[in-house]
Motif scaffolding. Structure first.
Motif, short mmCIF file in Angstrom:
data_model
loop_
_atom_site.label_atom_id
_atom_site.label_comp_id
_atom_site.label_asym_id
_atom_site.label_seq_id
_atom_site.Cartn_x
_atom_site.Cartn_y
_atom_site.Cartn_z
N UNK A 199 0.74 -1.18 -0.28
CA UNK A 199 0.06 -0.11 -0.10
C UNK A 199 0.85 1.20 -0.07
N UNK A 200 0.36 2.11 -0.53
CA UNK A 200 1.06 3.66 -0.73
C UNK A 200 0.40 4.54 0.52
N UNK A 201 1.23 5.00 1.30
CA UNK A 201 1.15 6.18 2.18
C UNK A 201 1.22 7.47 1.64
N UNK A 202 0.01 8.01 1.78
CA UNK A 202 0.32 9.69 1.36
C UNK A 202 -0.36 10.62 2.47
N UNK A 203 0.02 11.77 2.32
CA UNK A 203 -0.51 13.01 3.25
C UNK A 203 -1.31 13.66 2.23
N UNK A 204 -2.65 14.07 2.74
CA UNK A 204 -3.64 14.83 2.12
C UNK A 204 -4.32 15.81 2.87
N UNK A 205 -4.57 17.04 2.27
CA UNK A 205 -5.32 18.16 2.95
C UNK A 205 -6.75 17.52 3.05
N UNK A 206 -7.20 17.78 4.18
CA UNK A 206 -8.66 17.55 4.29
C UNK A 206 -9.61 18.52 4.29
N UNK A 207 -10.46 18.71 3.32
CA UNK A 207 -11.47 19.90 3.07
C UNK A 207 -12.98 19.29 3.61
N UNK A 208 -13.03 18.35 4.10
CA UNK A 208 -14.46 18.12 4.44
C UNK A 208 -14.61 17.37 5.79
N UNK A 209 -13.51 17.31 6.51
CA UNK A 209 -13.79 16.66 7.96
C UNK A 209 -13.76 15.36 8.36
#
Length: 91
Positions: free
Chosen positions: A38-48
């Motif tokens: 699996x790939x781990x990423x960091x993402x901005x969360x705009x929906x909570x």
């Protein structure tokens, strides 16, 4: 778009000004057939979204537009929380 599972959060006190106010999540992208791990990423969360949620993720230019700033230095954004998935297999 991709589907991922939220497995954690990231806090960064020193960052680019355009990232101020953004919440960041660590996601494990669901495996595609043929991928080894699996790939781990960091993402901005705009929906909570929260830890354990299954989410929809966009990357690249789509992610920057999702946060409302095409110049924002992000590459991934969470844009939806998945309630259910139905797959019909055709033989």
């Amino acid at each position: 778009m991709e589907i991922g599972r939220v497995i954690g959060r990231v806090w960064a006190t020193k960052k680019d000004e355009q990232l101020n106010g953004q919440k960041f999540l660590v996601l494990k992208i669901l495996l595609e057939q043929g991928k080894e791990k699996p790939e781990l990423i960091v993402a901005a969360d705009i929906i909570g979204a929260g830890v354990g949620d299954l989410v929809l993720v966009v990357r690249g230019g789509s992610a920057r537009y999702a946060v409302g700033n095409p110049d924002c230095p992000i590459d991934s954004a969470v844009v939806g929380i998945v309630d259910s998935i139905e797959v019909e297999e055709n033989e």
